[in-house]
Write a protein that holds these residues in place. Structure first.
Motif, PDB file in Angstrom:
ATOM      1  N   ALA A  33      12.554  31.272  18.202  1.00  0.00           N
ATOM      2  CA  ALA A  33      12.801  29.913  17.740  1.00  0.00           C
ATOM      3  C   ALA A  33      14.254  29.531  17.996  1.00  0.00           C
ATOM      4  O   ALA A  33      15.121  30.406  18.148  1.00  0.00           O
ATOM      5  N   TYR A  35      17.396  26.913  16.547  1.00  0.00           N
ATOM      6  CA  TYR A  35      17.880  26.124  15.412  1.00  0.00           C
ATOM      7  C   TYR A  35      19.177  25.426  15.801  1.00  0.00           C
ATOM      8  O   TYR A  35      19.980  25.960  16.565  1.00  0.00           O
ATOM      9  N   LEU A  45      15.230  23.503  12.270  1.00  0.00           N
ATOM     10  CA  LEU A  45      14.330  24.065  13.273  1.00  0.00           C
ATOM     11  C   LEU A  45      14.099  23.059  14.387  1.00  0.00           C
ATOM     12  O   LEU A  45      13.707  21.918  14.135  1.00  0.00           O
ATOM     13  N   LEU A  88      16.364  32.801  17.111  1.00  0.00           N
ATOM     14  CA  LEU A  88      15.868  33.736  16.095  1.00  0.00           C
ATOM     15  C   LEU A  88      14.577  34.359  16.590  1.00  0.00           C
ATOM     16  O   LEU A  88      13.685  33.647  17.051  1.00  0.00           O
ATOM     17  N   GLN A  89      14.469  35.677  16.486  1.00  0.00           N
ATOM     18  CA  GLN A  89      13.214  36.331  16.872  1.00  0.00           C
ATOM     19  C   GLN A  89      12.455  36.786  15.633  1.00  0.00           C
ATOM     20  O   GLN A  89      13.056  37.246  14.655  1.00  0.00           O
ATOM     21  N   ARG A  90      11.138  36.637  15.705  1.00  0.00           N
ATOM     22  CA  ARG A  90      10.294  37.108  14.607  1.00  0.00           C
ATOM     23  C   ARG A  90       9.210  38.052  15.133  1.00  0.00           C
ATOM     24  O   ARG A  90       8.124  38.131  14.588  1.00  0.00           O
ATOM     25  N   TRP A  93      10.693  43.450  12.661  1.00  0.00           N
ATOM     26  CA  TRP A  93      11.676  43.559  11.591  1.00  0.00           C
ATOM     27  C   TRP A  93      12.789  44.517  11.998  1.00  0.00           C
ATOM     28  O   TRP A  93      12.526  45.528  12.642  1.00  0.00           O
ATOM     29  N   LEU A  95      14.257  40.669  11.173  1.00  0.00           N
ATOM     30  CA  LEU A  95      14.410  39.415  11.894  1.00  0.00           C
ATOM     31  C   LEU A  95      15.883  39.291  12.287  1.00  0.00           C
ATOM     32  O   LEU A  95      16.772  39.612  11.499  1.00  0.00           O
ATOM     33  N   PHE A  97      19.034  36.963  14.417  1.00  0.00           N
ATOM     34  CA  PHE A  97      19.541  35.748  15.043  1.00  0.00           C
ATOM     35  C   PHE A  97      20.485  36.128  16.183  1.00  0.00           C
ATOM     36  O   PHE A  97      21.145  37.186  16.146  1.00  0.00           O
TER      37      PHE A  97
ATOM     38  N   TRP B  47      19.567  36.992   8.527  1.00  0.00           N
ATOM     39  CA  TRP B  47      18.392  37.077   7.658  1.00  0.00           C
ATOM     40  C   TRP B  47      18.659  38.142   6.587  1.00  0.00           C
ATOM     41  O   TRP B  47      19.197  39.201   6.870  1.00  0.00           O
ATOM     42  N   SER B  50      12.614  38.536   2.858  1.00  0.00           N
ATOM     43  CA  SER B  50      11.406  37.720   2.916  1.00  0.00           C
ATOM     44  C   SER B  50      10.401  38.216   1.890  1.00  0.00           C
ATOM     45  O   SER B  50      10.351  39.419   1.598  1.00  0.00           O
ATOM     46  N   GLY B 101       5.388  30.232   9.187  1.00  0.00           N
ATOM     47  CA  GLY B 101       4.557  31.092  10.016  1.00  0.00           C
ATOM     48  C   GLY B 101       3.340  31.565   9.251  1.00  0.00           C
ATOM     49  O   GLY B 101       3.448  32.318   8.290  1.00  0.00           O
ATOM     50  N   ARG B 104       2.291  35.228  10.974  1.00  0.00           N
ATOM     51  CA  ARG B 104       3.453  36.084  11.253  1.00  0.00           C
ATOM     52  C   ARG B 104       4.668  35.444  10.606  1.00  0.00           C
ATOM     53  O   ARG B 104       4.974  34.283  10.848  1.00  0.00           O
ATOM     54  N   LEU B 105       5.368  36.206   9.794  1.00  0.00           N
ATOM     55  CA  LEU B 105       6.523  35.677   9.086  1.00  0.00           C
ATOM     56  C   LEU B 105       7.681  35.424  10.032  1.00  0.00           C
ATOM     57  O   LEU B 105       7.721  35.924  11.149  1.00  0.00           O
ATOM     58  N   GLY B 106       8.647  34.659   9.533  1.00  0.00           N
ATOM     59  CA  GLY B 106       9.888  34.466  10.266  1.00  0.00           C
ATOM     60  C   GLY B 106      10.049  33.121  10.918  1.00  0.00           C
ATOM     61  O   GLY B 106      10.904  32.959  11.791  1.00  0.00           O
ATOM     62  N   LEU B 107       9.260  32.145  10.528  1.00  0.00           N
ATOM     63  CA  LEU B 107       9.403  30.790  11.058  1.00  0.00           C
ATOM     64  C   LEU B 107       9.980  29.936   9.927  1.00  0.00           C
ATOM     65  O   LEU B 107       9.254  29.421   9.094  1.00  0.00           O
ATOM     66  N   PHE B 108      11.292  29.782   9.932  1.00  0.00           N
ATOM     67  CA  PHE B 108      11.970  29.082   8.844  1.00  0.00           C
ATOM     68  C   PHE B 108      11.955  27.589   9.124  1.00  0.00           C
ATOM     69  O   PHE B 108      12.786  27.088   9.871  1.00  0.00           O
ATOM     70  N   ASP B 109      10.988  26.872   8.551  1.00  0.00           N
ATOM     71  CA  ASP B 109      10.825  25.479   8.927  1.00  0.00           C
ATOM     72  C   ASP B 109      11.576  24.492   8.032  1.00  0.00           C
ATOM     73  O   ASP B 109      11.879  23.383   8.471  1.00  0.00           O
TER      74      ASP B 109
END
Lengths: 106, 121
Positions: A33, A35, A45, A88-90, A93, A95, A97, B47, B50, B101, B104-109
């Protein structure tokens, strides 16, 4: 997973095209993603899963890439686009930046 | 309108504790995983932690594991971060962020405006 953003600073004029890079130390598939952050504000975002624009994001912002190499393109810089951009990668783990790219007015 | 409002920041001495809170509104809080992200002064984003919707799964950055505890109260639409044994390097603005997300976690909207934590003697 280490994300390396380049360049650190991009000096451009309004109306010009901005190309920002984010490289991952190992594949993150498309789980990347972008930002935007302006001084004194929270990040916003822009792009998720490499190429999907978030709600309300103008079409001049586009993302591409997969695996380890990703690009954020701003097709014609508006005055409000001068800011710092983070990837940022998800995929895994923890996560992580990238270090950020500052887009400044030339 | 989605709103996330952090509180609880302040100046503390090394080794002390602090509890941050995040009040959520404008969405069904219990349906979303939540996160904490921090930013040291003049630095990039990091980060922190979570938590999934029912608190079943919790994740921490290595830098805070064993010292910080994330929790949530779905009845009160509230997210918390208990920070113990604080260090100077924990000095940062702490953001609460919703996770968009689904699988899958990690999409900070959505993000709050942040609360500043300063650790200094």
């Amino acid at each position: 997973i280490v994300l390396t953003q380049s360049p650190a600073t991009l000096s451009l004029s309004p109306g010009e095209r901005a190309t920002l890079s984010c490289r991952a130390s190992q594949s993150v598939s498309s789980y990347l993603a972008w930002y935007q952050q302006k001084p004194g504000q929270a990040p916003r975002l822009l792009i998720y899963d490499a190429s999907n624009r978030a709600t309300g994001i103008p079409a001049r912002f586009s993302g591409s890439g997969s695996g380890t190499d990703f690009t954020l393109t701003i097709s014609g810089l508006e005055p409000e686009d001068f800011a710092v951009y983070y990837c940022l990668q998800r995929s895994d783990w923890p996560l992580t930046f990238g270090g950020g790219t500052k887009v400044e007015i030339k | 309108e989605v709103q996330l409002v952090e509180s609880g920041g302040g100046l503390v001495k090394p080794g002390e504790s602090l509890r941050l809170s995040c009040a959520a509104s404008g969405f069904t809080f219990s349906s979303y995983s939540m996160n904490w992200v921090r930013q040291a002064p003049g630095k990039g984003l990091e980060w922190v932690s979570s938590i999934t919707t029912g608190s079943t799964y919790i994740f921490y950055a290595d830098s805070v594991k064993g010292r910080f505890t994330i929790s949530r109260d779905n009845a009160k639409n509230s997210l918390s971060l208990q920070m113990n044994s604080l260090r100077a390097e924990d000095t940062a603005v702490y953001y609460c962020a919703r996770d968009g997300g689904n699988s899958r976690l990690g999409l900070f909207d959505y993000w709050g405006q942040g609360t500043l934590v300063t650790v200094s003697s």
